[in-house]
Design an enzyme around this catalytic site. Structure first.
Site, PDB file in Angstrom:
ATOM      1  N   GLY A 195      62.796  33.433  60.730  1.00  0.00           N
ATOM      2  CA  GLY A 195      64.065  34.161  60.795  1.00  0.00           C
ATOM      3  C   GLY A 195      64.768  33.912  62.122  1.00  0.00           C
ATOM      4  O   GLY A 195      64.152  33.487  63.108  1.00  0.00           O
TER       5      GLY A 195
ATOM      6  N   GLU B 142      57.362  26.613  71.833  1.00  0.00           N
ATOM      7  CA  GLU B 142      56.832  27.919  71.399  1.00  0.00           C
ATOM      8  C   GLU B 142      57.316  28.317  70.013  1.00  0.00           C
ATOM      9  O   GLU B 142      56.574  28.925  69.231  1.00  0.00           O
ATOM     10  CB  GLU B 142      57.217  28.996  72.422  1.00  0.00           C
ATOM     11  CG  GLU B 142      56.602  30.349  72.161  1.00  0.00           C
ATOM     12  CD  GLU B 142      55.070  30.308  72.156  1.00  0.00           C
ATOM     13  OE1 GLU B 142      54.479  30.111  73.216  1.00  0.00           O
ATOM     14  OE2 GLU B 142      54.479  30.454  71.055  1.00  0.00           O
TER      15      GLU B 142
ATOM     16  N   LYS C 296      52.000  23.082  61.340  1.00  0.00           N
ATOM     17  CA  LYS C 296      51.727  24.069  62.396  1.00  0.00           C
ATOM     18  C   LYS C 296      50.250  24.079  62.787  1.00  0.00           C
ATOM     19  O   LYS C 296      49.928  24.198  63.976  1.00  0.00           O
ATOM     20  CB  LYS C 296      52.174  25.453  61.913  1.00  0.00           C
ATOM     21  CG  LYS C 296      53.698  25.561  61.791  1.00  0.00           C
ATOM     22  CD  LYS C 296      54.088  26.803  61.019  1.00  0.00           C
ATOM     23  CE  LYS C 296      55.580  27.000  60.958  1.00  0.00           C
ATOM     24  NZ  LYS C 296      55.975  28.063  60.021  1.00  0.00           N
TER      25      LYS C 296
ATOM     26  N   THR D  26      70.316  28.630  61.114  1.00  0.00           N
ATOM     27  CA  THR D  26      69.643  29.929  61.305  1.00  0.00           C
ATOM     28  C   THR D  26      69.202  30.103  62.753  1.00  0.00           C
ATOM     29  O   THR D  26      69.529  31.084  63.419  1.00  0.00           O
ATOM     30  CB  THR D  26      68.415  30.003  60.365  1.00  0.00           C
ATOM     31  OG1 THR D  26      68.858  29.866  59.019  1.00  0.00           O
ATOM     32  CG2 THR D  26      67.678  31.316  60.534  1.00  0.00           C
TER      33      THR D  26
ATOM     34  N   ASP E  98      54.480  22.759  55.664  1.00  0.00           N
ATOM     35  CA  ASP E  98      54.910  23.408  56.902  1.00  0.00           C
ATOM     36  C   ASP E  98      53.708  24.024  57.631  1.00  0.00           C
ATOM     37  O   ASP E  98      53.561  23.870  58.844  1.00  0.00           O
ATOM     38  CB  ASP E  98      55.965  24.475  56.574  1.00  0.00           C
ATOM     39  CG  ASP E  98      56.422  25.244  57.794  1.00  0.00           C
ATOM     40  OD1 ASP E  98      57.211  24.686  58.577  1.00  0.00           O
ATOM     41  OD2 ASP E  98      55.984  26.402  57.989  1.00  0.00           O
TER      42      ASP E  98
ATOM     43  N   ILE F 183      56.134  34.918  67.457  1.00  0.00           N
ATOM     44  CA  ILE F 183      54.824  35.245  68.036  1.00  0.00           C
ATOM     45  C   ILE F 183      54.507  34.282  69.173  1.00  0.00           C
ATOM     46  O   ILE F 183      54.556  33.068  68.981  1.00  0.00           O
ATOM     47  CB  ILE F 183      53.698  35.104  66.980  1.00  0.00           C
ATOM     48  CG1 ILE F 183      53.998  35.952  65.753  1.00  0.00           C
ATOM     49  CG2 ILE F 183      52.347  35.452  67.583  1.00  0.00           C
ATOM     50  CD1 ILE F 183      53.025  35.696  64.608  1.00  0.00           C
TER      51      ILE F 183
HETATM   52  P1  NAP Z   1      69.215  25.096  59.359  1.00  0.00           P
HETATM   53  O1  NAP Z   1      69.640  26.493  59.130  1.00  0.00           O
HETATM   54  O2  NAP Z   1      69.194  24.149  58.207  1.00  0.00           O
HETATM   55  O3  NAP Z   1      70.135  24.501  60.524  1.00  0.00           O
HETATM   56  C1  NAP Z   1      70.126  23.160  60.894  1.00  0.00           C
HETATM   57  C2  NAP Z   1      71.318  22.916  61.800  1.00  0.00           C
HETATM   58  O4  NAP Z   1      71.259  21.590  62.300  1.00  0.00           O
HETATM   59  C3  NAP Z   1      72.662  23.061  61.086  1.00  0.00           C
HETATM   60  O5  NAP Z   1      73.575  23.678  61.929  1.00  0.00           O
HETATM   61  C4  NAP Z   1      73.077  21.617  60.806  1.00  0.00           C
HETATM   62  O6  NAP Z   1      74.459  21.434  60.808  1.00  0.00           O
HETATM   63  C5  NAP Z   1      72.479  20.913  62.000  1.00  0.00           C
HETATM   64  N1  NAP Z   1      72.143  19.517  61.728  1.00  0.00           N
HETATM   65  C6  NAP Z   1      71.219  19.041  60.878  1.00  0.00           C
HETATM   66  N2  NAP Z   1      71.199  17.710  60.912  1.00  0.00           N
HETATM   67  C7  NAP Z   1      72.153  17.342  61.798  1.00  0.00           C
HETATM   68  C8  NAP Z   1      72.609  16.086  62.258  1.00  0.00           C
HETATM   69  N3  NAP Z   1      72.087  14.934  61.806  1.00  0.00           N
HETATM   70  N4  NAP Z   1      73.592  16.069  63.179  1.00  0.00           N
HETATM   71  C9  NAP Z   1      74.131  17.217  63.646  1.00  0.00           C
HETATM   72  N5  NAP Z   1      73.721  18.438  63.251  1.00  0.00           N
HETATM   73  C10 NAP Z   1      72.736  18.495  62.324  1.00  0.00           C
HETATM   74  O7  NAP Z   1      67.745  25.055  59.972  1.00  0.00           O
HETATM   75  P2  NAP Z   1      66.987  26.219  60.764  1.00  0.00           P
HETATM   76  O8  NAP Z   1      66.353  27.137  59.790  1.00  0.00           O
HETATM   77  O9  NAP Z   1      67.849  26.758  61.831  1.00  0.00           O
HETATM   78  O10 NAP Z   1      65.774  25.378  61.393  1.00  0.00           O
HETATM   79  C11 NAP Z   1      65.986  24.532  62.475  1.00  0.00           C
HETATM   80  C12 NAP Z   1      64.654  24.048  63.006  1.00  0.00           C
HETATM   81  O11 NAP Z   1      63.898  25.186  63.431  1.00  0.00           O
HETATM   82  C13 NAP Z   1      63.783  23.328  61.994  1.00  0.00           C
HETATM   83  O12 NAP Z   1      63.030  22.351  62.661  1.00  0.00           O
HETATM   84  C14 NAP Z   1      62.861  24.430  61.484  1.00  0.00           C
HETATM   85  O13 NAP Z   1      61.652  23.926  60.995  1.00  0.00           O
HETATM   86  C15 NAP Z   1      62.648  25.209  62.756  1.00  0.00           C
HETATM   87  N6  NAP Z   1      62.265  26.604  62.567  1.00  0.00           N
HETATM   88  C16 NAP Z   1      62.976  27.386  61.712  1.00  0.00           C
HETATM   89  C17 NAP Z   1      62.633  28.722  61.598  1.00  0.00           C
HETATM   90  C18 NAP Z   1      63.364  29.645  60.667  1.00  0.00           C
HETATM   91  O14 NAP Z   1      62.922  30.781  60.495  1.00  0.00           O
HETATM   92  N7  NAP Z   1      64.470  29.217  60.057  1.00  0.00           N
HETATM   93  C19 NAP Z   1      61.562  29.245  62.336  1.00  0.00           C
HETATM   94  C20 NAP Z   1      60.870  28.400  63.226  1.00  0.00           C
HETATM   95  C21 NAP Z   1      61.227  27.073  63.324  1.00  0.00           C
HETATM   96  P3  NAP Z   1      75.402  22.114  59.691  1.00  0.00           P
HETATM   97  O15 NAP Z   1      75.297  23.592  59.945  1.00  0.00           O
HETATM   98  O16 NAP Z   1      76.760  21.587  59.941  1.00  0.00           O
HETATM   99  O17 NAP Z   1      74.798  21.710  58.381  1.00  0.00           O
HETATM  100  N1  HSE Z   2      59.959  27.978  57.009  1.00  0.00           N
HETATM  101  C1  HSE Z   2      59.137  28.484  58.050  1.00  0.00           C
HETATM  102  C2  HSE Z   2      58.344  29.654  57.545  1.00  0.00           C
HETATM  103  C3  HSE Z   2      59.987  28.888  59.219  1.00  0.00           C
HETATM  104  O1  HSE Z   2      58.670  30.207  56.500  1.00  0.00           O
HETATM  105  O2  HSE Z   2      57.356  30.036  58.194  1.00  0.00           O
HETATM  106  C4  HSE Z   2      59.164  29.307  60.424  1.00  0.00           C
HETATM  107  O3  HSE Z   2      58.515  28.208  60.987  1.00  0.00           O
END
Ligand code: NAP
Ligand code: HSE
Length: 443
Positions: free
Chosen positions: A305, A126, A202, A12, A198, A133
């Site tokens: 998101g 950030e 934070k 994502t 989570d 935000i």
């Molecule tokens: P996600 O959609 O599950 O994506 C994770 C990505 O990392 C995927 O592309 C996955 O590969 C890759 N990956 C995971 N383990 C790996 C490994 N061992 N080696 C190589 N690639 C690996 O997660 P996300 O939602 O983008 O979140 C990523 C981070 O941002 C997390 O720490 C989350 O807490 C943080 N975050 C997320 C959001 C949100 O709204 N989603 C907001 C703020 C912070 P594949 O695609 O091949 O599986």
């Molecule tokens: N899973 C987290 C949330 C992503 O819903 O707030 C943003 O950190």
């Protein structure tokens, strides 16, 4: 000067970052100087929402970190390992890191910050709190003159989205959670969202920045919304409150040794309808910072998101790129001089106070016999324990009830947790009380 970006993760957030880098038109001119060099993923065959040159993809994240064409490592893979080791590897190689990974920072932030300070590189976070935000840099920089009294907020987008849709549409919990996953709001394991972990990650990070010291993540009590019952949301509504998953960090004392003594927790909480946090709906987050002399400042916006989170990630990359550009790093090969505020570190110890010594307002739902004198006996238990009540209300039994039972909802004034627990123990022992069916915090 082109700056090489190594992306660890193309889910994502990673896809959102790649999308911004691929479309620099109309953005800050430095965006055009950022070149995506390598991207680590787990599954090379998985279809991606963004068209990328397939030769950029690698299933070897260490190779991405080590690639000499990568100047800044962007960790958006999530999880604790190998994310932590990869961040430390980048730092050891003198490469600045941008990460959205609150789970890693909440647990290993001290180790990572120490390694970064020693090596003279930035680790910017950030996107780890509040999605789009700006809250990390404001706490580190813009509010730095304040004595922070309290940081409270809605800092999990998934649960706020679930609670909002359940309240507005009467939607079923599992359906709305599935929607939050589909929209990319939820963590890879959504238990972290709905059980409060989570938000605890934070608030550990925000408290560390607000109070200037490491806040032990494992000591933060966290209760999520997974056991919240719809009837408590309905009763709260009738009493003039919305229910929000609130994370709160509050300084309760300054110890003789200079340590900040903090009450930090995550709880489903009744929020009065006229409170600024009550109007935060859907995936939005809000963080209310109360400080001396600034007063109350609220930060509001989309908390999860792809787009909002990538906005924060790329802002951090631009911060680092800007510093590299003015200091000529890349041409000289020397690390950029660290800006002490961007690279904020600890400056005093922080401790969590014993939860029994904290003070809160509470909502309690009791399941009791429906007979004369019950409310009086319950009131006496609270009074004997020194717990002052704001209201005590008997609700009509739910449809299908046997008519012999009642639901009594109590809202207390702010009282010591120890007194509140003593009152509940006495109430539970009353023969007319079947159970303490729910216990929530109240603002
Ligand atoms: P996600 O959609 O599950 O994506 C994770 C990505 O990392 C995927 O592309 C996955 O590969 C890759 N990956 C995971 N383990 C790996 C490994 N061992 N080696 C190589 N690639 C690996 O997660 P996300 O939602 O983008 O979140 C990523 C981070 O941002 C997390 O720490 C989350 O807490 C943080 N975050 C997320 C959001 C949100 O709204 N989603 C907001 C703020 C912070 P594949 O695609 O091949 O599986
Ligand atoms: N899973 C987290 C949330 C992503 O819903 O707030 C943003 O950190």
């Amino acid at each position: 000067m082109t700056i090489g970006i190594g992306l660890l993760g193309l889910g994502t957030v990673g896809a959102g970052v790649a999308q911004i880098l691929a479309t620099p038109q109309g953005r800050h001119p430095l965006v055009a100087a950022l070149a995506l060099r390598r991207v680590a993923v787990r599954d090379l065959q998985r279809p991606r929402p963004i068209a990328l040159d397939p030769s950029l993809l690698s299933a070897d994240p260490e190779a991405v970190v080590d690639d000499p064409a990568v100047d800044i490592v962007v960790e958006v893979m999530g999880g604790l390992e190998p994310a932590r080791s990869l961040i430390l590897r980048a730092i050891a190689a003198g490469k600045p890191v941008v990460t959205a990974n609150k789970a890693v920072i909440a647990r290993y932030g001290e180790e990572i910050a120490a390694a970064a300070a020693e090596r003279g590189v930035y680790v910017l976070i950030e996107a780890a709190v509040g999605g789009g935000i700006p809250i990390i840099e404001p706490l580190k920089q813009s509010l730095g003159a304040n004595r922070i009294q309290r940081v409270s907020g809605i800092i999990n987008g998934t649960t706020n989205y679930i609670l909002s849709r359940m309240a507005d549409e009467g939607a079923a919990y599992t359906d709305v959670l599935a929607d939050a996953q589909r929209l990319g709001y939820a963590e890879a394991d959504p238990a972290a969202d709905v059980q409060g972990g989570d938000a605890a990650d934070k608030i550990a990070i925000l408290a560390a920045l607000a109070y200037g010291g490491v806040v032990p993540r494992s000591a933060i009590p966290a209760c999520g919304i997974d056991r919240l019952e719809a009837r408590d949301v309905a009763y709260a509504d009738q009493l003039g409150y919305g229910v929000k998953l609130l994370a709160v960090a509050e300084q309760v004392a300054l110890a003789a040794d200079g340590a900040a003594e903090l009450d930090v927790s995550v709880n489903p909480t009744l929020v009065p309808r006229d409170h600024p946090l009550a109007g935060v709906h859907g995936v939005n987050n809000a963080i209310l910072v109360e400080g001396d002399p600034v007063g109350r400042v609220m930060f509001y916006g989309p908390g999860a998101g792809a787009g909002p989170t990538a906005s924060a990630v790329v802002a951090d990359i631009l911060n680092i790129a800007g510093i590299r550009q003015v200091s000529g790093v890349g041409s000289s090969g020397q690390p950029a001089p660290l800006d002490p505020l961007l690279a904020a570190g600890s400056w005093r110890p922080c401790r969590l106070v014993d939860p029994a010594l904290t003070r809160h307002r509470n909502y309690v739902r009791l399941r009791t016999s429906d007979q004369a004198g019950v409310i009086g006996r319950i009131g006496t238990c609270f009074g004997d324990a020194g717990v002052s009540l704001q209201s005590i209300v008997q609700f009509k039994p739910q449809a299908g009830g046997d008519g012999a039972h009642a639901e009594i909802v109590v809202i207390t004034h702010e009282v010591p947790e120890s007194a509140f627990r003593a009152a509940l123990a006495a109430i539970e022992a009353l023969p007319v009380v079947d159970s303490v069916a729910a216990c929530l915090r109240t603002l």
